[in-house]
Design an enzyme around this catalytic site. Structure first.
Site, PDB file in Angstrom:
ATOM      1  N   SER A  26      42.206 -28.098 -64.943  1.00  0.00           N
ATOM      2  CA  SER A  26      42.519 -29.254 -64.121  1.00  0.00           C
ATOM      3  C   SER A  26      41.979 -30.504 -64.801  1.00  0.00           C
ATOM      4  O   SER A  26      40.866 -30.484 -65.332  1.00  0.00           O
ATOM      5  CB  SER A  26      41.900 -29.115 -62.722  1.00  0.00           C
ATOM      6  OG  SER A  26      42.259 -30.192 -61.884  1.00  0.00           O
ATOM      7  N   HIS A  84      49.002 -41.349 -43.894  1.00  0.00           N
ATOM      8  CA  HIS A  84      48.414 -42.499 -43.207  1.00  0.00           C
ATOM      9  C   HIS A  84      48.765 -43.825 -43.874  1.00  0.00           C
ATOM     10  O   HIS A  84      48.572 -44.891 -43.285  1.00  0.00           O
ATOM     11  CB  HIS A  84      46.892 -42.334 -43.116  1.00  0.00           C
ATOM     12  CG  HIS A  84      46.189 -42.328 -44.431  1.00  0.00           C
ATOM     13  ND1 HIS A  84      46.261 -41.286 -45.322  1.00  0.00           N
ATOM     14  CD2 HIS A  84      45.386 -43.265 -45.020  1.00  0.00           C
ATOM     15  CE1 HIS A  84      45.536 -41.562 -46.385  1.00  0.00           C
ATOM     16  NE2 HIS A  84      45.001 -42.757 -46.232  1.00  0.00           N
ATOM     17  N   HIS A 142      47.169 -36.948 -63.698  1.00  0.00           N
ATOM     18  CA  HIS A 142      46.553 -35.695 -63.248  1.00  0.00           C
ATOM     19  C   HIS A 142      47.436 -34.534 -63.689  1.00  0.00           C
ATOM     20  O   HIS A 142      48.668 -34.643 -63.716  1.00  0.00           O
ATOM     21  CB  HIS A 142      46.422 -35.695 -61.727  1.00  0.00           C
ATOM     22  CG  HIS A 142      46.304 -34.326 -61.118  1.00  0.00           C
ATOM     23  ND1 HIS A 142      47.383 -33.656 -60.580  1.00  0.00           N
ATOM     24  CD2 HIS A 142      45.243 -33.495 -60.987  1.00  0.00           C
ATOM     25  CE1 HIS A 142      46.996 -32.478 -60.133  1.00  0.00           C
ATOM     26  NE2 HIS A 142      45.704 -32.357 -60.370  1.00  0.00           N
ATOM     27  N   ASN A 187      47.350 -29.900 -63.620  1.00  0.00           N
ATOM     28  CA  ASN A 187      46.651 -28.671 -63.260  1.00  0.00           C
ATOM     29  C   ASN A 187      47.585 -27.498 -63.506  1.00  0.00           C
ATOM     30  O   ASN A 187      48.775 -27.574 -63.198  1.00  0.00           O
ATOM     31  CB  ASN A 187      46.227 -28.712 -61.788  1.00  0.00           C
ATOM     32  CG  ASN A 187      45.726 -27.376 -61.280  1.00  0.00           C
ATOM     33  OD1 ASN A 187      46.462 -26.602 -60.679  1.00  0.00           O
ATOM     34  ND2 ASN A 187      44.467 -27.096 -61.543  1.00  0.00           N
ATOM     35  N   VAL A 188      47.057 -26.438 -64.079  1.00  0.00           N
ATOM     36  CA  VAL A 188      47.769 -25.156 -64.146  1.00  0.00           C
ATOM     37  C   VAL A 188      46.766 -24.070 -63.768  1.00  0.00           C
ATOM     38  O   VAL A 188      45.600 -24.127 -64.165  1.00  0.00           O
ATOM     39  CB  VAL A 188      48.385 -24.881 -65.530  1.00  0.00           C
ATOM     40  CG1 VAL A 188      49.646 -25.710 -65.738  1.00  0.00           C
ATOM     41  CG2 VAL A 188      47.400 -25.149 -66.657  1.00  0.00           C
ATOM     42  N   GLY A 220      32.111 -23.920 -55.731  1.00  0.00           N
ATOM     43  CA  GLY A 220      32.196 -24.354 -57.123  1.00  0.00           C
ATOM     44  C   GLY A 220      31.202 -25.456 -57.426  1.00  0.00           C
ATOM     45  O   GLY A 220      30.493 -25.966 -56.547  1.00  0.00           O
ATOM     46  N   ARG A 221      31.173 -25.869 -58.664  1.00  0.00           N
ATOM     47  CA  ARG A 221      30.220 -26.899 -59.108  1.00  0.00           C
ATOM     48  C   ARG A 221      30.721 -28.261 -58.636  1.00  0.00           C
ATOM     49  O   ARG A 221      31.782 -28.743 -59.074  1.00  0.00           O
ATOM     50  CB  ARG A 221      30.106 -26.860 -60.635  1.00  0.00           C
ATOM     51  CG  ARG A 221      29.099 -27.827 -61.227  1.00  0.00           C
ATOM     52  CD  ARG A 221      28.976 -27.539 -62.716  1.00  0.00           C
ATOM     53  NE  ARG A 221      27.970 -28.359 -63.354  1.00  0.00           N
ATOM     54  CZ  ARG A 221      28.247 -29.414 -64.128  1.00  0.00           C
ATOM     55  NH1 ARG A 221      29.494 -29.783 -64.328  1.00  0.00           N
ATOM     56  NH2 ARG A 221      27.280 -30.098 -64.699  1.00  0.00           N
TER      57      ARG A 221
END
Length: 317
Positions: free
Chosen positions: A104, A187, A118, A120-121, A276-277
């Site tokens: 990511s 929103h 951005h 991610n895979v 996660g971290r």
């Protein structure tokens, strides 16, 4: 039973190792290409371990020649029970053990004329004793400009389409529409940017058959096309002059990015819910952002013109 025998008995283990190997190589190649574009700083790596199982390596570049802050993270985590964020749209998987791995990244450039980006895979396996493992791929990439250029947006979507086309004619249109729907701020009644690709639950080919090679190939193609889509835009805009007005508008629009990631993003929720971290999960946040009460762009300005781009559109007409 030897490790090789166990892998042969459970092909999902072989799937996982192949995907992990690819993802680590992808992280290396993306970091290397972005360092060349930046020309000043390098990514600094932190390796981490997760107490409940797994870990990762986080790489962050700060205060570069082009990149104000960017992170490219690899992780592989596993545990005894799928978190709520991963089962919200698939409740039948609740209670299964899981393996999840992915890359990511988020890049926040200095220059307001370079979009934030951005990608991610990811790969999941969910298991339950006595039942067949369930596996799937997900991912995508999207672009968030502040001062959009039509040629940049068209190039982005042409590259996204090129990533999908070898695998079937419907993927680009389907994943483009999914991206527009996913990266939407209800929103604010606007998209986060000009979209790209988003997909999840991919484990079949266009004929409807479970097909690891097809799904893995498509995920790899999306991962490999990210820099092909983004680097030319960075190169084209990195020397564009800008002033305080453009900088302040960039910071204001970064606030929208923060709103989406903290309120709606499933990946952020998944990372936090799995323990996660935190530093790695929140590396997607921009280093600086601002909010302004009742902001109104000057009529006819480029700042006002951004709104025309924050709605789903066919960018390839």
């Amino acid at each position: 039973m030897s490790q090789q025998d166990r892998q042969q008995a459970n092909p999902q283990n072989q799937y996982l190792e192949r995907v992990k190997s690819y993802l680590q190589t992808l992280q290396d190649s993306i970091c290397a290409e972005l360092e060349v574009v930046d020309g000043q700083q390098r990514f600094v790596e932190d390796s981490w371990q997760r107490e409940e199982g797994g870990g990762g390596r986080s790489r962050v570049l700060k205060n570069g020649g082009v990149i104000e802050q960017g992170g490219v993270n690899y992780s592989h985590v596993f545990g005894a029970s799928m978190p709520a964020s991963a089962t919200a749209h698939r409740p039948e998987l609740a209670g299964r053990s899981f393996n999840a791995c992915g890359v990511s990244l988020v890049i926040h450039p200095h220059n307001p004329f370079i979009p934030t980006s951005h990608a991610n895979v990811r790969f999941f396996i969910a298991e339950k004793p006595g039942e067949e493992p369930v596996w799937w791929f997900g991912g995508g990439f999207d672009l968030t400009p502040f001062y959009p250029f039509d040629e940049d947006v068209k190039h982005w979507h042409e590259t996204a389409k090129a990533a999908c086309e070898p695998f079937g004619p419907a993927y680009y249109n389907d994943y483009k529409a999914w991206c527009d729907k996913y990266f939407f701020l209800p929103h604010r009644q606007e998209t986060r940017g000009v979209g790209g690709l988003f997909f999840d639950d991919l484990n079949r080919n266009p004929s409807g058959e479970l097909d690891f090679e097809h799904a893995f190939g498509l995920m790899r193609s999306v991962g490999d096309h990210f820099t092909k889509a983004y680097v030319p835009i960075m190169q084209r805009r990195k020397n564009t002059p800008f002033g305080e007005r453009e900088r302040q508008f960039q910071l204001y629009r970064r606030g929208r990015y923060v709103e989406f990631n903290l309120v709606y993003d499933r990946g952020t929720l998944f990372g936090l819910q799995t323990g996660g971290r935190t530093e790695s999960i929140l590396m997607s946040m921009p280093p600086l952002a601002r909010w302004e009460y009742m902001y109104q762009a000057e009529p006819g300005s480029r700042e006002q013109g951004l709104q025309d781009y924050l709605k789903p559109r066919n960018w390839l007409d």
